[in-house]
Scaffold this motif. Structure first.
Motif, mmCIF file in Angstrom:
data_model
loop_
_atom_site.group_PDB
_atom_site.id
_atom_site.type_symbol
_atom_site.label_atom_id
_atom_site.label_comp_id
_atom_site.label_asym_id
_atom_site.label_seq_id
_atom_site.Cartn_x
_atom_site.Cartn_y
_atom_site.Cartn_z
ATOM 1 N N PHE A 120 51.899 37.678 38.997
ATOM 2 C CA PHE A 120 51.306 39.086 38.463
ATOM 3 C C PHE A 120 51.016 39.788 39.660
ATOM 4 O O PHE A 120 51.055 39.521 40.723
ATOM 5 C CB PHE A 120 49.867 38.431 38.029
ATOM 6 N N PHE A 121 50.484 40.951 39.104
ATOM 7 C CA PHE A 121 50.486 42.173 40.159
ATOM 8 C C PHE A 121 48.830 42.722 39.807
ATOM 9 O O PHE A 121 48.321 42.924 38.854
ATOM 10 C CB PHE A 121 51.358 43.382 39.741
ATOM 11 N N SER A 122 48.358 42.817 40.955
ATOM 12 C CA SER A 122 47.043 43.311 41.232
ATOM 13 C C SER A 122 47.153 44.748 41.751
ATOM 14 O O SER A 122 48.139 45.538 42.123
ATOM 15 C CB SER A 122 45.952 42.330 41.738
ATOM 16 N N THR A 123 46.248 44.882 42.668
ATOM 17 C CA THR A 123 46.069 46.324 43.796
ATOM 18 C C THR A 123 45.026 45.951 44.940
ATOM 19 O O THR A 123 44.234 45.070 44.928
ATOM 20 C CB THR A 123 45.574 47.382 42.835
ATOM 21 N N ILE A 124 45.425 46.650 46.052
ATOM 22 C CA ILE A 124 44.553 46.589 47.066
ATOM 23 C C ILE A 124 43.144 46.948 47.055
ATOM 24 O O ILE A 124 42.239 46.534 47.535
ATOM 25 C CB ILE A 124 45.270 47.404 48.187
ATOM 26 N N ALA A 125 42.941 47.771 45.686
ATOM 27 C CA ALA A 125 41.834 48.249 45.461
ATOM 28 C C ALA A 125 40.661 47.200 44.981
ATOM 29 O O ALA A 125 39.507 47.629 44.869
ATOM 30 C CB ALA A 125 41.727 49.284 44.424
ATOM 31 N N VAL A 126 41.002 46.229 44.477
ATOM 32 C CA VAL A 126 40.270 45.061 44.127
ATOM 33 C C VAL A 126 39.396 44.486 45.277
ATOM 34 O O VAL A 126 38.128 44.163 45.193
ATOM 35 C CB VAL A 126 41.054 43.850 43.436
ATOM 36 N N GLY A 127 40.106 44.137 46.534
ATOM 37 C CA GLY A 127 39.522 43.671 47.743
ATOM 38 C C GLY A 127 38.986 44.721 48.318
ATOM 39 O O GLY A 127 38.226 44.125 49.497
ATOM 40 N N THR A 128 39.371 45.927 48.348
ATOM 41 C CA THR A 128 39.050 46.789 49.359
ATOM 42 C C THR A 128 38.579 47.820 48.518
ATOM 43 O O THR A 128 39.123 48.699 47.901
ATOM 44 C CB THR A 128 40.212 47.501 50.317
ATOM 45 N N GLY A 129 37.265 48.087 48.402
ATOM 46 C CA GLY A 129 36.705 49.102 47.470
ATOM 47 C C GLY A 129 37.181 50.583 48.009
ATOM 48 O O GLY A 129 37.007 50.950 49.036
ATOM 49 N N MET A 130 37.679 51.297 46.990
ATOM 50 C CA MET A 130 38.213 52.667 47.228
ATOM 51 C C MET A 130 37.797 53.780 46.272
ATOM 52 O O MET A 130 37.426 53.232 44.999
ATOM 53 C CB MET A 130 39.826 52.610 47.114
ATOM 54 N N HIS B 229 38.954 54.460 41.790
ATOM 55 C CA HIS B 229 39.728 53.423 41.285
ATOM 56 C C HIS B 229 38.963 52.472 40.507
ATOM 57 O O HIS B 229 39.482 51.189 40.326
ATOM 58 C CB HIS B 229 40.232 52.594 42.599
ATOM 59 N N THR B 230 37.855 52.744 39.841
ATOM 60 C CA THR B 230 37.168 51.897 39.242
ATOM 61 C C THR B 230 37.839 51.440 38.072
ATOM 62 O O THR B 230 37.696 50.058 37.677
ATOM 63 C CB THR B 230 35.798 52.574 38.463
ATOM 64 N N SER B 231 38.674 52.020 37.350
ATOM 65 C CA SER B 231 39.189 51.714 36.125
ATOM 66 C C SER B 231 40.245 50.533 36.404
ATOM 67 O O SER B 231 40.163 49.451 35.698
ATOM 68 C CB SER B 231 39.667 52.602 35.126
ATOM 69 N N VAL B 232 41.222 50.834 37.333
ATOM 70 C CA VAL B 232 42.236 50.093 37.709
ATOM 71 C C VAL B 232 41.663 48.778 38.473
ATOM 72 O O VAL B 232 42.401 47.792 38.541
ATOM 73 C CB VAL B 232 43.357 50.908 38.502
ATOM 74 N N ALA B 233 40.939 49.086 39.349
ATOM 75 C CA ALA B 233 40.421 47.866 40.079
ATOM 76 C C ALA B 233 39.655 46.905 39.061
ATOM 77 O O ALA B 233 39.808 45.631 39.229
ATOM 78 C CB ALA B 233 39.293 48.328 41.114
ATOM 79 N N ALA B 234 39.034 47.476 38.246
ATOM 80 C CA ALA B 234 38.435 46.551 37.379
ATOM 81 C C ALA B 234 39.411 45.730 36.432
ATOM 82 O O ALA B 234 39.341 44.398 36.263
ATOM 83 C CB ALA B 234 37.477 47.432 36.129
ATOM 84 N N SER B 235 40.500 46.342 35.934
ATOM 85 C CA SER B 235 41.409 45.724 35.276
ATOM 86 C C SER B 235 42.255 44.815 35.966
ATOM 87 O O SER B 235 42.548 43.799 35.410
ATOM 88 C CB SER B 235 42.118 46.678 34.247
ATOM 89 N N LYS B 236 42.581 45.139 37.122
ATOM 90 C CA LYS B 236 43.306 44.254 38.004
ATOM 91 C C LYS B 236 42.449 43.036 38.743
ATOM 92 O O LYS B 236 43.032 41.853 38.946
ATOM 93 C CB LYS B 236 44.068 45.018 39.129
ATOM 94 N N GLY B 237 41.069 43.353 38.787
ATOM 95 C CA GLY B 237 40.043 42.379 39.156
ATOM 96 C C GLY B 237 40.173 41.163 38.299
ATOM 97 O O GLY B 237 40.175 40.158 38.502
#
Length: 229
Positions: free
Chosen positions: A116-126, A129-137
């Protein structure tokens, strides 16, 4: 030859994975278009992940690998982020993935691999990025639980990139100034390209990663762990 299913893959990271694997694997690519998918080892399945049900009967009896490529990048201040956008991001990034998994999990072979693919923004708050970090989290939590539940039969790992130069990111890289700023943010002084991420996915699909599961792997030019500015 291994049987690998990719959801998406007409462009970007998915296309790069396909380009590398098409001569040595049987690839089943479920996507809206079949652009760049004409090869004797590629079976294209017309499929829109947001509306269609995957017809598993088209697939081989056993799959050795699965990659879920669809994603979104909606970056806005939270106060400007509509609830509908957040719901749409969650649907595309997470719920559609879960729906496909329900169709294929019983077809995954012994020692198969899921990526699967996530984003750096899940582990490092940016910011923004609230929407993409939530869904990838959600993907990261789902993947770890899935990896635990299906070990040792199936391996499940997640790649968490920083910004990658793909059509999905074109709005963030549409002039030289933006590109230079994004390059400078990364310790390795460049943004990623599709091949950087694809090579990691290919490694995770292969037997070379046979002792890896439940991992979130940062492929991000050092941005998540290094502060050099």
């Amino acid at each position: 030859m291994k049987n690998i299913l990719l959801i998406g893959g007409s462009y970007g990271i998915g296309q790069s994975i396909i380009t590398t694997l098409k001569d040595t694997h049987h690839l089943f690519v479920a996507s809206r278009t079949n652009e760049n998918l004409h090869h004797k080892n590629i079976t294209h399945i017309p499929f829109d992940v947001t509306v269609d049900e995957l017809d598993a009967d088209i697939l081989p009896e056993k799959l050795d690998g699965f990659v879920y490529c669809p994603g979104s990048i909606n970056l806005k201040p939270f106060k400007m982020m509509s609830l509908e956008t957040i719901k749409d991001d969650m649907e595309l990034n997470f719920f559609a993935l879960v729906k496909v998994m329900k169709h294929i999990i019983s077809r995954m072979n012994e020692q198969s691999s899921i990526v699967f693919f996530s984003t750096i923004a899940v582990g490092t708050g940016m910011p923004y990025h609230t929407s993409v970090a939530a869904s990838k989290g959600a993907i990261e939590g789902f993947a770890k639980s899935l990896a635990a539940e299906y070990a040792p039969k199936i391996r499940v790992n997640v790649i968490a990139p920083s910004l990658v130069d793909t059509p999905l990111a074109k709005r963030l890289l549409n002039n030289d100034k933006k590109r230079a700023l994004m390059n400078k943010r990364h310790p390795l002084n460049r943004i990623g390209n599709a091949e950087d991420i694809a090579e990691t996915a290919i490694f995770l699909l292969s037997d070379k990663s046979a002792w890896m599961t439940g991992q979130i792997i940062g492929v991000d030019g050092g941005l998540s762990t290094l502060n050099i500015h």
